[in-house]
Enzyme design. Structure first.
Site, short mmCIF file in Angstrom:
data_model
loop_
_atom_site.label_atom_id
_atom_site.label_comp_id
_atom_site.label_asym_id
_atom_site.label_seq_id
_atom_site.Cartn_x
_atom_site.Cartn_y
_atom_site.Cartn_z
N GLY A 1 0.78 -1.24 0.00
CA GLY A 1 0.00 0.00 0.00
C GLY A 1 0.81 1.29 0.00
O GLY A 1 0.34 2.32 0.48
N ASN B 1 1.50 3.11 -2.60
CA ASN B 1 0.76 4.06 -3.45
C ASN B 1 -0.44 4.63 -2.68
O ASN B 1 -0.71 5.83 -2.74
CB ASN B 1 0.32 3.40 -4.75
CG ASN B 1 1.44 3.33 -5.77
OD1 ASN B 1 1.86 4.34 -6.31
ND2 ASN B 1 1.98 2.13 -5.99
N ARG C 1 -5.88 -8.67 -8.42
CA ARG C 1 -6.97 -9.55 -8.86
C ARG C 1 -7.51 -9.02 -10.18
O ARG C 1 -7.66 -7.81 -10.35
CB ARG C 1 -8.16 -9.50 -7.87
CG ARG C 1 -7.95 -10.19 -6.59
CD ARG C 1 -8.23 -11.65 -6.64
NE ARG C 1 -9.56 -12.04 -7.10
CZ ARG C 1 -9.88 -13.29 -7.42
NH1 ARG C 1 -8.98 -14.25 -7.36
NH2 ARG C 1 -11.09 -13.58 -7.81
N ILE C 2 -7.82 -9.93 -11.07
CA ILE C 2 -8.49 -9.52 -12.31
C ILE C 2 -9.96 -9.29 -11.98
O ILE C 2 -10.58 -10.12 -11.30
CB ILE C 2 -8.31 -10.60 -13.39
CG1 ILE C 2 -6.84 -10.68 -13.77
CG2 ILE C 2 -9.19 -10.31 -14.60
CD1 ILE C 2 -6.49 -11.83 -14.69
N LEU C 3 -10.50 -8.17 -12.45
CA LEU C 3 -11.90 -7.86 -12.17
C LEU C 3 -12.78 -8.33 -13.33
O LEU C 3 -12.36 -8.33 -14.49
CB LEU C 3 -12.05 -6.35 -11.98
CG LEU C 3 -11.34 -5.82 -10.71
CD1 LEU C 3 -11.09 -4.32 -10.80
CD2 LEU C 3 -12.17 -6.16 -9.47
N SER D 1 2.86 3.05 -15.80
CA SER D 1 1.74 3.66 -16.53
C SER D 1 0.50 3.68 -15.65
O SER D 1 0.16 2.67 -15.01
CB SER D 1 1.40 2.83 -17.78
OG SER D 1 2.54 2.58 -18.56
N GLU E 1 -9.98 -5.91 -21.06
CA GLU E 1 -8.72 -6.58 -21.42
C GLU E 1 -7.63 -6.13 -20.44
O GLU E 1 -7.40 -4.93 -20.27
CB GLU E 1 -8.30 -6.24 -22.85
CG GLU E 1 -9.22 -6.80 -23.91
CD GLU E 1 -10.51 -5.99 -24.05
OE1 GLU E 1 -10.48 -4.77 -23.81
OE2 GLU E 1 -11.55 -6.59 -24.38
N ASP F 1 -4.65 -4.81 -18.48
CA ASP F 1 -3.55 -3.85 -18.71
C ASP F 1 -3.59 -3.21 -20.10
O ASP F 1 -2.54 -2.85 -20.66
CB ASP F 1 -2.17 -4.52 -18.49
CG ASP F 1 -2.01 -5.07 -17.09
OD1 ASP F 1 -2.62 -4.52 -16.16
OD2 ASP F 1 -1.27 -6.06 -16.92
C1 GAR Z 1 3.01 -1.33 -7.66
O1 GAR Z 1 4.32 -1.41 -8.16
C2 GAR Z 1 2.02 -1.45 -8.79
O2 GAR Z 1 2.48 -0.92 -9.99
C3 GAR Z 1 1.86 -2.94 -8.89
O3 GAR Z 1 1.86 -3.39 -7.56
C4 GAR Z 1 2.70 -2.54 -6.78
C5 GAR Z 1 1.96 -2.17 -5.53
O4 GAR Z 1 2.76 -1.47 -4.63
N1 GAR Z 1 0.65 -3.28 -9.57
C6 GAR Z 1 0.56 -4.25 -10.46
O5 GAR Z 1 1.49 -4.97 -10.75
C7 GAR Z 1 -0.81 -4.40 -11.09
N2 GAR Z 1 -0.74 -5.26 -12.22
P1 GAR Z 1 2.13 -0.82 -3.33
O6 GAR Z 1 1.26 -1.88 -2.66
O7 GAR Z 1 3.32 -0.48 -2.48
O8 GAR Z 1 1.36 0.38 -3.74
#
Ligand code: GAR
Length: 207
Positions: free
Chosen positions: A7, A9, A86-88, A131, A138, A140
């Site tokens: 978490g 982000n 998780r894929i939604l 990104s 679909e 990503d």
């Molecule tokens: C991030 O690097 C994000 O880009 C990736 O998970 C990490 C979460 O970090 N997401 C994916 O790979 C989605 N396909 P965080 O829990 O520290 O925010």
């Protein structure tokens, strides 16, 4: 906000909303995994949080319906995926069309899926990054809002790339959400526009 793990982000959104830099109200945080630090971050910030363990559901659709019920209760206007692994289902994605945003650790459309840092190294890529995009059914593949790029150094490993990309994410994700909250984004056949046009601000190069 939907999370599955650390978490970091999510933390940038919490910090931004607390300082006022980010004009959003985080109405709640859901994790599909128990005991993750992302839920603790929400608790520490006094944000409603809930764990909905996906393993307790017989199908993707029933799990997603449970997500939807909680999000409706919180009256969520935007769903932000912050490391939600998780894929939604198509139904969920369509329900939140143009109101569901994800961050992915690659320069989409390249390197969808998992293990992106290792894969760019194996392919001897020269650049990499992250990104932020609207989610479509679909995986990503949705329209990109902003990308942060970096040059891969000869001594980079999957671990150093992960750290470098993470730090880019913490800068571009809040910016994308700020643009959304300010009503500055539009999704068109030509992709995502900022203030009605393709903007140089949508691709940022980092060291
Ligand atoms: C991030 O690097 C994000 O880009 C990736 O998970 C990490 C979460 O970090 N997401 C994916 O790979 C989605 N396909 P965080 O829990 O520290 O925010």
């Amino acid at each position: 906000m939907l999370v599955s793990g650390f978490g970091s982000n999510l933390q940038t959104f919490i910090d931004g909303s607390q300082t006022g830099d980010l004009p959003i109200d985080i109405v709640g945080v859901i994790s599909n995994k128990e005991g993750v630090y992302g839920l603790e971050r929400a608790r520490n910030a006094g944000i409603p949080e809930r764990c909905i363990p996906h393993g307790q559901f017989s199908s993707r659709e029933t799990f997603d319906r449970s997500l939807l019920t909680q999000l409706r209760e919180w009256q969520a206007e935007l769903v932000v995926l912050a490391g939600f692994m998780r894929i939604l289902s198509n139904g969920f994605v369509k329900h939140f069309e143009n109101r569901l945003i994800n961050i992915h650790p690659s320069l989409l459309p390249n390197y969808t899926g998992l293990n992106t840092h290792q894969r760019v190294l194996e392919d001897s890529e020269k650049s990499h990054g992250a990104s932020v995009h609207f989610v479509i059914p679909e995986l990503d593949k949705g329209p990109v809002i902003i990308q942060g790029k970096l040059k891969i150094n000869s001594d980079d490993t999957a671990e150093t790339l992960q750290q470098r990309v993470h730090s880019i994410e913490h800068q571009i994700y809040p910016l994308a959400i700020k643009w959304f909250a300010e009503g500055r984004l539009s999704v068109t056949a030509d992709g995502v526009l900022l203030d009605g046009e393709k903007s140089a601000k949508q691709v940022i190069t980092f060291n």
